[in-house]
Structures are given as structure tokens and as C-alpha cells.
Design a protein around this motif. Structure first.
Motif, short mmCIF file in Angstrom:
data_model
loop_
_atom_site.label_atom_id
_atom_site.label_comp_id
_atom_site.label_asym_id
_atom_site.label_seq_id
_atom_site.Cartn_x
_atom_site.Cartn_y
_atom_site.Cartn_z
N ILE A 176 -7.19 2.27 -12.43
CA ILE A 176 -7.17 0.75 -12.78
C ILE A 176 -7.30 0.30 -14.18
CG2 ILE A 176 -7.88 -1.42 -12.15
CD1 ILE A 176 -8.39 -0.68 -9.36
N LYS A 191 0.71 -1.07 0.32
CA LYS A 191 -0.10 -0.19 -0.18
C LYS A 191 0.92 1.09 -0.07
CE LYS A 191 -4.61 1.39 1.85
NZ LYS A 191 -5.60 0.96 2.69
N GLU A 205 -5.95 -8.10 -12.04
CA GLU A 205 -6.80 -7.48 -11.16
C GLU A 205 -6.52 -7.48 -9.76
OE1 GLU A 205 -10.80 -9.38 -11.91
OE2 GLU A 205 -10.98 -7.98 -13.75
N TYR A 245 -5.47 -5.17 -5.94
CA TYR A 245 -6.74 -5.50 -4.93
C TYR A 245 -6.76 -4.28 -3.72
CZ TYR A 245 -3.29 -7.08 -1.40
OH TYR A 245 -2.52 -7.22 -0.36
N LEU A 246 -5.74 -3.62 -3.57
CA LEU A 246 -5.84 -2.54 -2.64
C LEU A 246 -6.40 -1.15 -3.11
CD1 LEU A 246 -2.36 -3.16 -0.51
CD2 LEU A 246 -4.77 -3.55 0.18
N ARG A 247 -6.40 -1.16 -4.31
CA ARG A 247 -6.84 0.13 -4.88
C ARG A 247 -8.47 0.23 -5.22
NH1 ARG A 247 -3.40 0.85 -10.19
NH2 ARG A 247 -4.63 2.73 -10.19
N LYS A 248 -8.84 1.54 -5.03
CA LYS A 248 -10.25 1.85 -5.10
C LYS A 248 -10.60 2.68 -6.36
CE LYS A 248 -11.62 -0.11 -1.14
NZ LYS A 248 -10.64 -1.13 -1.15
N ASP A 249 -9.50 3.22 -7.28
CA ASP A 249 -9.66 4.16 -8.22
C ASP A 249 -10.12 3.39 -9.37
OD1 ASP A 249 -6.98 3.29 -7.80
OD2 ASP A 249 -6.38 4.47 -9.19
N LYS A 250 -11.16 3.11 -9.74
CA LYS A 250 -11.65 2.23 -11.00
C LYS A 250 -10.93 2.92 -12.42
CE LYS A 250 -15.82 0.29 -9.05
NZ LYS A 250 -17.31 0.07 -9.25
#
Length: 237
Positions: free
Chosen positions: A110, A75, A98, A102-107
Motif C-alpha cells: 500500500i 477484490k 486510503e 480498503y480491501l488490502r492488508k499488505d501495508k
């Protein structure tokens, strides 16, 4: 960017790393060369939180990370491409990538990074729905590197990326390592590699490790001129 200061690491009673110190500056490719069993992989595992140092300090961007759990270190911005690739064989190429994010939220980010990885490794795009266990060794290496890049690392730890690959593929992998380093994001790289000639050809600086101790450090030119290095790692004179 990354500073290892006098760390000692043990496997039970075996003293694997003995007072190891090294530094990696932002934007550099630094290579660590040494024989099998010298402690190279142990150092990467310690940096990435898979092993804990008994003492000494690991600083990443001036923050201590020694002994932190692996997911915290990912992270913070360090990704590890392990020796032997370690892809998830029963999952597709796309699913492996993918997992790298897995620690990211920014679609949106990504999605952009999927495109970047497929630009770097067109073969992965062709194989994106294929089970990763059915890929060739070279393709699995590309996938392991792509998966690590999906975490948007500031520092990429690469453990023996050329192992078991045909010479032509080795050249391709090293060209891509340079591209990753010279890209817009300018990823800093710590490279462990038994093919010392190839490693020194792309590195800014290098260290030599023997039986858990750093014994030499310098620029590739300085190490190429060392009789000790030439004899032990570069195929003699």
C-alpha cells in the motif's frame, strides 16, 4: 482477460443493454464510444457489480462474475472510476486514496502504491492533506483514478475521464492513462469516452454502441475509416 457474452440489462421495463458482447485481452486499451444514453455507463456498472444482468455471461479470467457484489469484483481485480469522479468531498486526498486500498492488508504494498500514485499525479501529493471537495475538476479526476489504482486492479474501468476538463488537462489525463497501461504492472483498460478522437488515439481496439447494441468493432484505423463513425462521432468528414 474480460469477456462479455450476450448480456441483457434492464432498468425496470427499459431494455438498456441488448445482447452486448465484447472482449478485452490482457494489456489492451479498449474503448467504447457512443452517444449519451447509448448504454456505455450501464455496461461498466454491470461489469463492476452495481447492476445485475438479466441473462448472458461476464467472465473475468475465465471465472463468471455476472451478478456478484461489487466488493467481490474489486477484490478479484476490477476497479471502476465512475462518471463524475465521485470523490468523498469531506475527506482529504490521502484519506480518499486510503479508501481505495480498503480491501488490502499488505501495508508495504500500500505504501509503495501511494508513492506510485503520487509519481503519476504530483498534484495530488501537493494537495494530499486538502479536502477533496475543494479540488478542481481535473484534480478530482486524478484523485478518482488514483483511488482506483490503490486497489491494484488488473482491469481499470474508466467512465468519461475527460468530461468537463479543459483541453490541456484532457491531454494530460490521456497521457497518464497510457502510462498506467504501459507501466510495469501493465493495467488493462476499458475506456468509455465521448471524445472519440482522443479515445481512438490511444486505444488498441474499439467498439461502437448505439441504443444498447454493439454496432461496430475494430481497430482505431478501421473505425476512423468508417463513414458512419466519422459522421456520428468524429466531427464529420
Amino acid at each position: 482477460m474480460l469477456k462479455i457474452d450476450n448480456i441483457n440489462v434492464y432498468y425496470g421495463n427499459i431494455h438498456a443493454l441488448k445482447g452486448v458482447s465484447l472482449e478485452i485481452n490482457e494489456g489492451e486499451i479498449v474503448t467504447l464510444i457512443g452517444a449519451n444514453g447509448a448504454g456505455k455507463s450501464t455496461l461498466l456498472k454491470t461489469i463492476s457489480g452495481l447492476l445485475k444482468p438479466k441473462d448472458g455471461e461476464i467472465l473475468f479470467q475465465d471465472q463468471s462474475i455476472g451478478g456478484k457484489v461489487a466488493q467481490t469484483i474489486v477484490k478479484q481485480g476490477i476497479s471502476h472510476v465512475p462518471e463524475g469522479r465521485r470523490v468523498f468531498a469531506n475527506m482529504s486526498v490521502e484519506e480518499n486514496l486510503e479508501l481505495g486500498a480498503y480491501l488490502r492488508k499488505d501495508k508495504k504494498g500500500i505504501k509503495e502504491d501511494f508513492e506510485k500514485v503520487y509519481d503519476l499525479f504530483p498534484r495530488l501529493f501537493e494537495r494530499r492533506k486538502q479536502l477533496s471537495g475543494t479540488l478542481s475538476g481535473g484534480e478530482q479526476q486524478m484523485l478518482a483514478m488514483g483511488r482506483a489504482l490503490m486497489a491494484r486492479p488488473k482491469v481499470l474501468l474508466l467512465d468519461e475521464p475527460s468530461m468537463g476538463l479543459a483541453p490541456l488537462l484532457v491531454k494530460t489525463i490521456f497521457r497518464i492513462i497510457e502510462e498506467i497501461n504501459q507501466s510495469e504492472s501493465g493495467t488493462t483498460i476499458l475506456l468509455i469516452e465521448q471524445n472519440a478522437n482522443m479515445a481512438l488515439s490511444i486505444a488498441d481496439r474499439a467498439y461502437v454502441i448505439e441504443t444498447g447494441k454493439i454496432v461496430l468493432a475494430g481497430t482505431p484505423d478501421e473505425l476512423n475509416e468508417s463513414d458512419q463513425v466519422r459522421l456520428a462521432y468524429l466531427g464529420g468528414y
